[in-house]
Motif scaffolding. Sequence first.
Motif, PDB file in Angstrom:
ATOM      1  N   LEU A 218     -27.805 -21.364 -20.247  1.00  0.00           N
ATOM      2  CA  LEU A 218     -29.244 -21.117 -20.266  1.00  0.00           C
ATOM      3  C   LEU A 218     -29.548 -19.624 -20.265  1.00  0.00           C
ATOM      4  N   GLN A 219     -28.769 -18.864 -19.505  1.00  0.00           N
ATOM      5  CA  GLN A 219     -28.953 -17.414 -19.403  1.00  0.00           C
ATOM      6  C   GLN A 219     -27.585 -16.754 -19.312  1.00  0.00           C
ATOM      7  N   GLU A 220     -27.504 -15.554 -19.871  1.00  0.00           N
ATOM      8  CA  GLU A 220     -26.235 -14.829 -19.840  1.00  0.00           C
ATOM      9  C   GLU A 220     -26.518 -13.338 -19.703  1.00  0.00           C
ATOM     10  N   ALA A 221     -25.788 -12.668 -18.831  1.00  0.00           N
ATOM     11  CA  ALA A 221     -25.943 -11.218 -18.671  1.00  0.00           C
ATOM     12  C   ALA A 221     -24.606 -10.542 -18.912  1.00  0.00           C
ATOM     13  N   SER A 222     -24.600  -9.549 -19.775  1.00  0.00           N
ATOM     14  CA  SER A 222     -23.411  -8.712 -19.952  1.00  0.00           C
ATOM     15  C   SER A 222     -23.573  -7.525 -19.015  1.00  0.00           C
ATOM     16  N   CYS A 223     -22.759  -7.480 -17.995  1.00  0.00           N
ATOM     17  CA  CYS A 223     -22.946  -6.467 -16.943  1.00  0.00           C
ATOM     18  C   CYS A 223     -22.078  -5.251 -17.229  1.00  0.00           C
ATOM     19  N   LYS A 224     -22.685  -4.264 -17.904  1.00  0.00           N
ATOM     20  CA  LYS A 224     -21.911  -3.063 -18.263  1.00  0.00           C
ATOM     21  C   LYS A 224     -21.847  -2.091 -17.086  1.00  0.00           C
ATOM     22  N   ASN A 225     -22.984  -1.927 -16.397  1.00  0.00           N
ATOM     23  CA  ASN A 225     -23.029  -0.969 -15.279  1.00  0.00           C
ATOM     24  C   ASN A 225     -22.631  -1.604 -13.954  1.00  0.00           C
ATOM     25  N   HIS A 226     -22.631  -2.936 -13.917  1.00  0.00           N
ATOM     26  CA  HIS A 226     -22.352  -3.645 -12.662  1.00  0.00           C
ATOM     27  C   HIS A 226     -21.320  -4.718 -12.987  1.00  0.00           C
ATOM     28  N   ARG A 227     -20.047  -4.414 -12.730  1.00  0.00           N
ATOM     29  CA  ARG A 227     -18.956  -5.353 -13.052  1.00  0.00           C
ATOM     30  C   ARG A 227     -18.948  -6.468 -12.012  1.00  0.00           C
ATOM     31  N   VAL A 228     -19.435  -7.653 -12.390  1.00  0.00           N
ATOM     32  CA  VAL A 228     -19.671  -8.723 -11.410  1.00  0.00           C
ATOM     33  C   VAL A 228     -18.374  -9.364 -10.928  1.00  0.00           C
ATOM     34  N   ASN A 229     -18.339  -9.679  -9.646  1.00  0.00           N
ATOM     35  CA  ASN A 229     -17.218 -10.407  -9.050  1.00  0.00           C
ATOM     36  C   ASN A 229     -17.654 -11.751  -8.494  1.00  0.00           C
ATOM     37  N   ARG A 230     -18.674 -11.714  -7.643  1.00  0.00           N
ATOM     38  CA  ARG A 230     -19.125 -12.929  -6.952  1.00  0.00           C
ATOM     39  C   ARG A 230     -20.616 -13.137  -7.181  1.00  0.00           C
ATOM     40  N   VAL A 231     -21.018 -14.413  -7.172  1.00  0.00           N
ATOM     41  CA  VAL A 231     -22.434 -14.744  -7.355  1.00  0.00           C
ATOM     42  C   VAL A 231     -22.840 -15.805  -6.346  1.00  0.00           C
ATOM     43  N   VAL A 232     -24.091 -15.748  -5.893  1.00  0.00           N
ATOM     44  CA  VAL A 232     -24.613 -16.793  -5.009  1.00  0.00           C
ATOM     45  C   VAL A 232     -26.081 -17.021  -5.356  1.00  0.00           C
ATOM     46  N   PHE A 233     -26.467 -18.310  -5.494  1.00  0.00           N
ATOM     47  CA  PHE A 233     -27.871 -18.667  -5.671  1.00  0.00           C
ATOM     48  C   PHE A 233     -28.584 -18.445  -4.346  1.00  0.00           C
ATOM     49  N   LEU A 234     -29.758 -17.836  -4.380  1.00  0.00           N
ATOM     50  CA  LEU A 234     -30.509 -17.600  -3.138  1.00  0.00           C
ATOM     51  C   LEU A 234     -31.447 -18.785  -2.895  1.00  0.00           C
ATOM     52  N   GLY A 235     -30.850 -19.921  -2.538  1.00  0.00           N
ATOM     53  CA  GLY A 235     -31.622 -21.130  -2.214  1.00  0.00           C
ATOM     54  C   GLY A 235     -32.510 -21.549  -3.368  1.00  0.00           C
ATOM     55  N   SER A 236     -33.778 -21.846  -3.054  1.00  0.00           N
ATOM     56  CA  SER A 236     -34.708 -22.300  -4.101  1.00  0.00           C
ATOM     57  C   SER A 236     -35.675 -21.182  -4.512  1.00  0.00           C
ATOM     58  N   THR A 237     -35.243 -19.919  -4.337  1.00  0.00           N
ATOM     59  CA  THR A 237     -36.118 -18.776  -4.669  1.00  0.00           C
ATOM     60  C   THR A 237     -36.063 -18.425  -6.160  1.00  0.00           C
ATOM     61  N   LYS A 238     -35.229 -19.136  -6.925  1.00  0.00           N
ATOM     62  CA  LYS A 238     -35.027 -18.851  -8.352  1.00  0.00           C
ATOM     63  C   LYS A 238     -34.419 -17.452  -8.572  1.00  0.00           C
ATOM     64  N   ARG A 239     -33.670 -17.018  -7.560  1.00  0.00           N
ATOM     65  CA  ARG A 239     -33.004 -15.721  -7.679  1.00  0.00           C
ATOM     66  C   ARG A 239     -31.509 -15.887  -7.447  1.00  0.00           C
ATOM     67  N   LEU A 240     -30.767 -14.922  -7.982  1.00  0.00           N
ATOM     68  CA  LEU A 240     -29.313 -14.885  -7.810  1.00  0.00           C
ATOM     69  C   LEU A 240     -28.945 -13.527  -7.243  1.00  0.00           C
ATOM     70  N   LEU A 241     -27.866 -13.504  -6.473  1.00  0.00           N
ATOM     71  CA  LEU A 241     -27.340 -12.225  -6.015  1.00  0.00           C
ATOM     72  C   LEU A 241     -25.880 -12.120  -6.429  1.00  0.00           C
ATOM     73  N   THR A 242     -25.520 -10.980  -6.993  1.00  0.00           N
ATOM     74  CA  THR A 242     -24.118 -10.767  -7.363  1.00  0.00           C
ATOM     75  C   THR A 242     -23.565  -9.562  -6.614  1.00  0.00           C
ATOM     76  N   THR A 243     -22.265  -9.606  -6.350  1.00  0.00           N
ATOM     77  CA  THR A 243     -21.577  -8.428  -5.811  1.00  0.00           C
ATOM     78  C   THR A 243     -20.587  -7.986  -6.886  1.00  0.00           C
ATOM     79  N   GLY A 244     -20.333  -6.686  -6.934  1.00  0.00           N
ATOM     80  CA  GLY A 244     -19.423  -6.183  -7.955  1.00  0.00           C
ATOM     81  C   GLY A 244     -19.138  -4.714  -7.761  1.00  0.00           C
ATOM     82  N   VAL A 245     -18.792  -4.077  -8.869  1.00  0.00           N
ATOM     83  CA  VAL A 245     -18.371  -2.679  -8.828  1.00  0.00           C
ATOM     84  C   VAL A 245     -19.209  -1.900  -9.841  1.00  0.00           C
ATOM     85  N   SER A 246     -19.690  -0.713  -9.439  1.00  0.00           N
ATOM     86  CA  SER A 246     -20.481   0.112 -10.349  1.00  0.00           C
ATOM     87  C   SER A 246     -19.551   0.881 -11.284  1.00  0.00           C
ATOM     88  N   ARG A 247     -20.147   1.602 -12.237  1.00  0.00           N
ATOM     89  CA  ARG A 247     -19.314   2.375 -13.175  1.00  0.00           C
ATOM     90  C   ARG A 247     -18.584   3.519 -12.471  1.00  0.00           C
TER      91      ARG A 247
END
Length: 490
Positions: free
Chosen positions: A227-256
Amino acid sequence: MRDLHKCSVLGSEPGSPMSWRPQYRSSKFRNVYGKVASREHCFDGIPITKNVHDNHFCAVNARFLAIVTESAGGGSFLVIPLEQTGRIEPNYPKVCGHQGNVLDIKWNPFIENIIASCSEDTSVRIWEIPEGGLKRNMTEAVLELYGHSRRVGLVEWHPTTNNILFSAGYDYKVLIWNLDIGEPVKMIDCHTDVILCMSFNTDGSLLATTCKDKKLRVVEPRSGRVLQEASCKNHRVNRVVFLGSTKRLLTTGVSRWNTRQIALWDQEDLSMPLIEEEIDGLSGLLFPFYDADTHMLYLAGKGDGNIRYYEIGSEKPYLSYLMEFRSPAPQKGLGVMPKHGLDVSACEVFRFYKLVTLKGLIEPISMIVPRRSETYQEDIYPMTPGTEPALTPDEWLSGVNRDPILMSLKEGYKRTSKIVFKAPVREKKKVNGIDLLENVPPRTENELLRMFFRQQDEIRRLKDELSQKDIRIRQLQLELKNLRNNPKNN
């Protein structure tokens, strides 16, 4: 390294004269603190796995603690009843049926004695733990699931449906298993590299994944449609978690600049993150944990002993930094207690089980809201997803979505689920003694060796079976001879 997360939290620009002054918000979670269990309430003497795979190697529910252990030949994990704290004997029984290292373990959210494991041996297995824990080594799983052609790195149970399990393998595929029939019913084949993390939204209608191809995806799991796709050039994603029913996601990763970073996303538009924040310059992975009941986010660093926590808001700046739990002992992974296993009388809102590899120690850490009153605190314990499934596998597969069935944490809330796991009876198709489900060509030398040893075991077992049958045939022939020679029968 300047502390960028504080600038963003305070809502002022890094260069403004007010950026150093904290703005206190009225929040009931402002003073939450971490309390480490006393030594006698820890689990000691555990040979925690030395595997470098980025998983937690730990799963916990209201009855049992499971930890992946170091073992010679094959993979194993311990299952310890929660009340059995203190030193664990070296010969304590293990779950040890896998032929390769165990890479992930997860408890069934609705049946407390059922645990799923996945391994380098390409299999996913479902285990039924006896009442009171193991008395001897367990080698027989109630279900062995073969469908991946390479090792399996992740397993996740569906959050609202009973007996639906997701597994992600190094063949870049996610398989959806219906355990009522013991078969894979769907395959998600949109990834081009190893899947690093899977997370569901509240009703399990969406699956978010991070992948080694540096993309964040939101997938409709039944159709496999991205449904949605993000190419993370500045933020190399490692982990993702849905923030409940807020329709938001949080990712952790590494910056450039190779600093640890978090990013907040709108699940319906992944073109740009809502915010990006640098955390620090350490190199270990950041594990995110979200508590939908308190809207608190916990960030725990692998290889360090810190757990930072934030409150998530619906408006800017979205993230409000609360505090940091610090400890000198580095964590390899963390298990999290489900809500119905918490001590509400102590105002405990979250509990981690921290793996300290160097000491062979599992250390419970309780996150506590300081309150003077002894009574039940309704405001910090809203109704929460319970131990009853909202859907059957057939309902979910036919397209039905349903929110979790909620329960109260007030006294008498410890209701045991009445659901019992029934393993389907499956006949394995065999051609010349080789299991068709396992007949996948090996890709690496290690896989070839594992397959060789597995076949050696199978040949040995078949030889034993054959010699037993030979002995039985001889016994029956003798009995037949005796019957014929017996004059009473003439």
